[in-house]
Write a protein that holds these residues in place. Structure first.
Motif, short mmCIF file in Angstrom:
data_model
loop_
_atom_site.label_atom_id
_atom_site.label_comp_id
_atom_site.label_asym_id
_atom_site.label_seq_id
_atom_site.Cartn_x
_atom_site.Cartn_y
_atom_site.Cartn_z
N TYR A 1 0.84 -1.20 -0.14
CA TYR A 1 -0.09 0.23 -0.01
C TYR A 1 0.81 1.15 0.07
CZ TYR A 1 -3.72 -3.08 0.94
OH TYR A 1 -4.82 -4.31 0.97
N ALA A 2 0.33 2.26 -0.91
CA ALA A 2 1.32 3.46 -0.94
C ALA A 2 1.21 4.31 0.33
CB ALA A 2 0.77 4.39 -1.86
N GLU A 3 2.17 5.17 0.50
CA GLU A 3 2.46 5.79 1.84
C GLU A 3 1.11 6.74 2.07
OE1 GLU A 3 5.41 9.28 3.77
OE2 GLU A 3 5.92 8.18 1.82
N GLU A 4 0.53 7.36 1.05
CA GLU A 4 -0.37 8.24 1.24
C GLU A 4 -1.93 7.23 1.82
OE1 GLU A 4 -0.21 7.94 -3.14
OE2 GLU A 4 1.08 8.22 -1.46
N GLU A 5 -1.90 6.01 1.35
CA GLU A 5 -2.91 5.21 1.91
C GLU A 5 -2.69 4.74 3.38
OE1 GLU A 5 -4.55 2.33 -1.74
OE2 GLU A 5 -2.19 2.28 -1.35
N VAL A 6 -1.55 4.53 3.60
CA VAL A 6 -1.20 4.24 5.27
C VAL A 6 -1.63 5.44 5.83
CG1 VAL A 6 0.62 3.69 6.88
CG2 VAL A 6 0.81 2.73 4.46
N GLU A 7 -1.27 6.61 5.58
CA GLU A 7 -1.55 7.83 6.25
C GLU A 7 -3.20 8.11 6.35
OE1 GLU A 7 0.56 10.86 4.19
OE2 GLU A 7 2.61 10.31 5.22
N ALA A 8 -3.57 7.69 5.41
CA ALA A 8 -5.26 7.81 5.35
C ALA A 8 -5.85 7.11 6.21
CB ALA A 8 -5.72 7.57 4.08
N LEU A 9 -5.43 5.72 6.35
CA LEU A 9 -6.06 4.78 7.34
C LEU A 9 -5.53 5.22 8.70
CD1 LEU A 9 -7.68 2.16 6.66
CD2 LEU A 9 -5.46 0.80 7.20
N GLN A 10 -4.33 5.65 8.93
CA GLN A 10 -4.04 6.26 10.41
C GLN A 10 -4.84 7.02 10.87
OE1 GLN A 10 0.53 6.69 9.46
NE2 GLN A 10 0.55 5.69 11.34
N THR A 11 -5.23 8.21 9.61
CA THR A 11 -6.14 9.18 10.11
C THR A 11 -7.39 8.72 10.74
OG1 THR A 11 -5.04 10.58 8.90
CG2 THR A 11 -7.00 11.36 9.34
N VAL A 12 -7.97 7.63 9.74
CA VAL A 12 -9.36 7.23 10.25
C VAL A 12 -9.09 6.51 11.46
CG1 VAL A 12 -11.19 5.54 9.58
CG2 VAL A 12 -9.98 6.76 7.67
N ALA A 13 -7.93 5.87 11.91
CA ALA A 13 -7.72 5.15 13.03
C ALA A 13 -7.82 6.05 14.23
CB ALA A 13 -6.74 4.34 13.00
N MET A 14 -7.37 7.36 13.79
CA MET A 14 -7.36 8.36 14.90
C MET A 14 -8.75 8.68 15.44
SD MET A 14 -4.22 11.01 14.07
CE MET A 14 -4.59 12.06 15.41
N VAL A 15 -9.92 8.88 14.57
CA VAL A 15 -11.17 9.13 14.89
C VAL A 15 -11.77 8.06 15.61
CG1 VAL A 15 -13.17 9.73 13.70
CG2 VAL A 15 -11.09 10.75 12.75
N LEU A 16 -11.51 6.96 15.15
CA LEU A 16 -12.19 5.83 15.67
C LEU A 16 -11.66 5.48 17.11
CD1 LEU A 16 -14.03 3.16 15.10
CD2 LEU A 16 -11.93 1.87 14.23
N ALA A 17 -10.28 5.87 17.43
CA ALA A 17 -9.82 5.77 18.70
C ALA A 17 -10.66 6.58 19.45
CB ALA A 17 -8.31 6.04 18.77
N GLU A 18 -10.81 7.74 19.13
CA GLU A 18 -11.47 8.74 19.85
C GLU A 18 -12.90 8.44 20.54
OE1 GLU A 18 -11.57 12.42 21.89
OE2 GLU A 18 -9.77 11.82 20.43
N VAL A 19 -13.77 7.66 19.46
CA VAL A 19 -15.02 7.41 19.85
C VAL A 19 -15.12 6.07 20.65
CG1 VAL A 19 -15.99 8.63 18.37
CG2 VAL A 19 -15.46 6.38 17.58
N VAL A 20 -14.15 5.12 20.50
CA VAL A 20 -13.93 3.90 20.99
C VAL A 20 -13.45 4.32 22.58
CG1 VAL A 20 -12.63 2.02 21.45
CG2 VAL A 20 -13.50 2.65 19.08
N ALA A 21 -12.48 5.09 22.71
CA ALA A 21 -11.86 5.24 24.07
C ALA A 21 -12.88 6.07 25.00
CB ALA A 21 -10.58 6.08 23.84
N GLN A 22 -13.48 7.00 24.35
CA GLN A 22 -14.70 7.44 25.07
C GLN A 22 -15.95 6.88 25.28
OE1 GLN A 22 -15.25 11.45 23.50
NE2 GLN A 22 -13.02 12.25 23.95
N GLY A 23 -16.00 5.55 24.83
CA GLY A 23 -17.16 4.84 24.95
C GLY A 23 -18.33 5.04 24.32
N VAL A 24 -18.11 6.04 22.92
CA VAL A 24 -19.28 6.19 22.22
C VAL A 24 -19.76 5.10 21.40
CG1 VAL A 24 -19.81 7.59 20.30
CG2 VAL A 24 -18.29 8.55 21.95
N LEU A 25 -18.63 4.01 21.22
CA LEU A 25 -19.12 2.85 20.56
C LEU A 25 -19.25 1.69 21.77
CD1 LEU A 25 -16.83 2.86 17.53
CD2 LEU A 25 -19.28 2.74 17.52
#
Length: 736
Positions: free
Chosen positions: A123-147
């Motif tokens: 996977y290209a570097e920009e694809e890795v960075e894009a997935l990392q950014t999505v993971a940051m958003v997901l981490a925020e809601v998981v950690a706060q118990g939103v999910l």
């Protein structure tokens, strides 16, 4: 994420959207369950029946590898990777390309986000960075118990109102009963993706500038009264605020399309994960400082930089997972009575500052931040580490009794301040204090100390942007001597190196800085540095007795070389017709075990020896005292340690030399009792410890402890602490 549907439906939709946008045939989300296993929570492309059935143990498979490493894993041929774990129920046989990124927040891995394709590709570097950014958003809601409250799925529910007891490590003495104030420094990052990276770079630069100004103001403010080690801590903290590498990593993250806030979080999460895998406690402590800086930087970006805790209640006890030293100084000192942390060590920067503030503090309180609520009652004993959350009335009464007892003890110490530190059978012990700044000198009279047994001179060199001028050094040393009056002051020459680095000097990284290029080793390689300092000391002590201590001497030739440089400066002053000190005494700090075998030879040229018990015993036992895994494994009241001290005292006495001891042992009544029994007549310690040590001495019979300790040296016990405590109890020696 905000849709009013079930958590499972939101996750199912998310993996579908990611797969479509990344042209991936598979997208899966694994979340951490209690016990650190990783469970498949949602998938697009794998067998739907595997959801909530497929679990990976910690470190198992490629998913476990991503979670364990805390870094992306990008593979073109996943099935042939040695960590690949085949799970037939998922139906992932045809997929070769694999990209997994950790779902991280606050240095904690909450899960793994994965995409897969059948074709072999990286996977290209920009694809890795894009997935990392999505993971940051997901981490925020998981950690706060939103999910999901993932971390507690398998935990039984407990009554939130029940009393809880925590057996912690006491790091700063004192007893506190108060109200919980939760330290919540984290700024929630609402916007991850930047509309204008150039604007975000400008925002970051502005916030960094304000952060640096705030740290500088903290040091310059007379309100905080930072002295000694606590000032050294904030000086080191200032160096981190000016670190160019940290700033550049955040700039690079913004250039990938993140907002300034998201860039700060990404860089800090990466740092936390890397440090969490390191065993070096010094690096771990530096990570806490960087956490503190990152949180402050986020507050500057958010415009939330007011004084924290303005509305905090009287008798507040701060409760936090971790905390940097500067964050503690943000709170109102007039309302703060205690500090409870989950993560900290006795040598941590926040602990040093807490002790300087006289604030009871405990650490290693696992789970306290989850259990505590703002407004709860809490009782803290900084000596024993015992901490009670929502204590019963009986516990509160017991802690009140402890607090009153400590106040009575403080009053008793005040009554003996001007009395001699003399044993019941007439043996006098000199009690000296340690210092490092002019602001420390009032403690000389307040504590009743006989003088300054160790004045750390390196701090003056560390607090400026350039080396202090000769005139500034001279004025500073003269001020210290004038403050001391007729009492002696022992100036230790620069003990640089290790974790004490000058901001204006170049330093090479060393694998083991404690054993590296430091102290007298630097002075002899850079003789102008020692001569420069000696010249200022000689001028400042005109007409007085000058006492100079050379640190970390390993052998006699090293001491002689250092003394010859000082002698050259004395001769220079004579030739220039300058007024000289009435007497110059030069001593060696005994911290390296090799020097103990050379004391008779050393005493021919040294006027005195000062034992640095912290380093000496660390080197003797080959123990890093800052590492909690081994620091408690060896008790320094061990027969080997006592035998070593006895040998030093006897050897010095036979040579007609003077020996003293400075270090943590000097300030602990039981340890000091043993040292006195071995013949140590001068102890140097923090001024706050002089009262308890003097009380112990005045209740002690020297003849009895001397005979008893002599017998103990022949034993083979792991520790002699319990035997010494029993001796004190039988003879009424006061150890509190």
């Amino acid at each position: 994420m905000a849709e009013n549907t079930s958590a499972q439906m939101r996750l199912d939709k998310l993996v579908s959207v990611i797969a479509a946008n990344m042209v991936a045939e598979v997208c899966s989300i694994y979340l951490t369950r209690a016990g650190k296993s990783l469970e498949l929570f949602a998938t697009e492309g794998l067998n739907p029946a595997a959801v909530h059935r497929t679990r990976m143990r910690a470190g198992e498979g490629l998913v476990g590898l991503v979670a364990e490493a805390g870094e992306p894993v990008n593979l073109s041929d996943a099935p042939n990777h040695p960590k690949f774990s085949y799970r037939p129920e998922t139906g992932e046989d045809p997929y070769h390309a694999f990209l997994g990124v950790p779902i991280v927040r606050g240095g904690q891995v909450f899960g793994v986000l994965v995409v897969q394709n059948a074709a072999s590709r990286n996977y290209a570097e920009e694809e890795v960075e894009a997935l990392q950014t999505v993971a940051m958003v997901l981490a925020e809601v998981v950690a706060q118990g939103v999910l999901f409250n993932v971390a507690e799925l398998d935990e039984p529910e407990l009554s939130p109102d029940r009393p809880r007891k925590f057996n912690c490590e006491g790091l700063s003495e004192g007893v506190a009963i108060g109200t919980v104030v939760l330290h919540e420094p984290r700024v929630k990052v609402e916007r991850m993706i930047a509309d204008d990276p150039t604007l975000e770079l400008a925002r970051l630069e502005e916030a960094i500038g304000k952060l640096r100004e705030a740290v500088d103001h903290m040091l310059d403010s007379g309100e905080l009264d930072l002295t000694g080690e606590s000032r050294e801590v904030i000086e080191t903290y200032r160096l981190f605020a000016h670190d160019a590498g940290w700033r550049q990593r955040m700039r690079d993250a913004i250039r990938t399309g993140l907002t300034a806030e998201a860039a700060v979080e990404r860089v800090q999460d990466e740092m936390r994960l890397r440090v969490s895998k390191m065993q070096d406690p010094i690096l771990r402590e530096r990570a806490h400082d960087l956490d503190d800086l990152a949180r402050r930087l986020l507050r500057h970006l958010a415009g939330d930089v007011g004084k924290r805790g303005l509305d905090m209640p009287e008798n507040s006890v701060l409760v936090a997972r971790s905390m940097g030293p500067a964050e503690l100084l943000d709170y109102r000192r007039d309302r703060l009575v205690g500090l409870v942390l989950e993560e900290a060590a006795s040598t941590s920067h926040v602990a040093i500052v807490a002790r300087s503030m006289g604030l009871p503090m405990v650490a290693e309180a696992a789970g306290v931040t989850d259990a505590a609520r703002a407004g709860d009652r809490i009782a803290v004993d900084g000596e024993t580490g015992e901490t009670h959350l929502r204590p019963t009335e009986d516990v509160i009464h017991a802690f009140d009794a402890k607090r009153i007892l400590r106040e009575h003890r403080a009053a008793q110490f005040a009554t003996i301040r001007d009395l001699p530190a003399e044993t019941k059978d007439g043996v006098h012990i000199r009690l000296m204090m340690n210092a490092g700044l002019a602001l420390d000198m009032p403690h000389l009279a307040e504590s009743g100390a006989d003088g300054v047994g160790l004045f750390r001179t390196e701090l003056q060199f560390m607090i400026g942007e350039t080396m202090p001028r000769l005139s500034d050094q001279t004025a500073f040393y003269r001020e210290i001597l004038d403050s001391a009056g007729d009492k002696p002051v022992v100036f230790r020459t620069l003990d640089l190196g290790g974790d004490k680095v000058l901001p204006y000097a170049r330093w090479e990284r060393e694998e083991n800085p404690a054993l590296g290029w430091r102290a007298i080793r630097i002075a002899l390689d850079r003789p102008a540095l020692l001569r420069y300092q000696a010249r200022a000391l000689i001028k400042a002590s005109a007409g007085k007795v000058l006492r100079i201590l050379l640190p970390m001497v390993s052998h006699v030739a090293e001491f002689n070389a250092g003394r010859s440089l000082i002698d050259r400066e004395i001769e220079r002053a004579r030739l220039l017709g300058q007024r000289q000190p009435r007497q110059v005494l030069v001593g060696a700090m005994l911290e390296v075990p090799a020097l103990t075998f050379m004391l008779p030879q050393l005493m021919r040229s040294a006027d005195f020896v000062s034992i640095g018990s912290n380093d000496l015993l660390s080197f003797t036992f080959a123990v890093d005292r800052t590492n909690p895994r081994v620091s408690k494994r060896y008790d320094f009241l061990n027969p080997a340690a006592l035998t070593l001290f006895r040998q030093i005292v006897q050897s010095a006495a036979e040579s007609g030399g003077e020996v003293s001891l400075c270090g943590e042992m000097a300030g602990k009544p039981l340890d000091a009792m043993a040292l006195i029994g071995l013949g140590v007549r001068t102890l140097s310690m923090s001024p706050g410890h002089i009262g308890p040590i003097k009380t112990m001495i005045r209740s002690l019979n020297y003849g009895e402890i001397s005979q008893y300790v002599e017998k103990l040296c022949g034993r083979t016990d792991h520790s002699l602490r319990s035997r010494l405590a029993a001796f004190a109890a039988e003879r009424g020696v006061v150890l509190k």
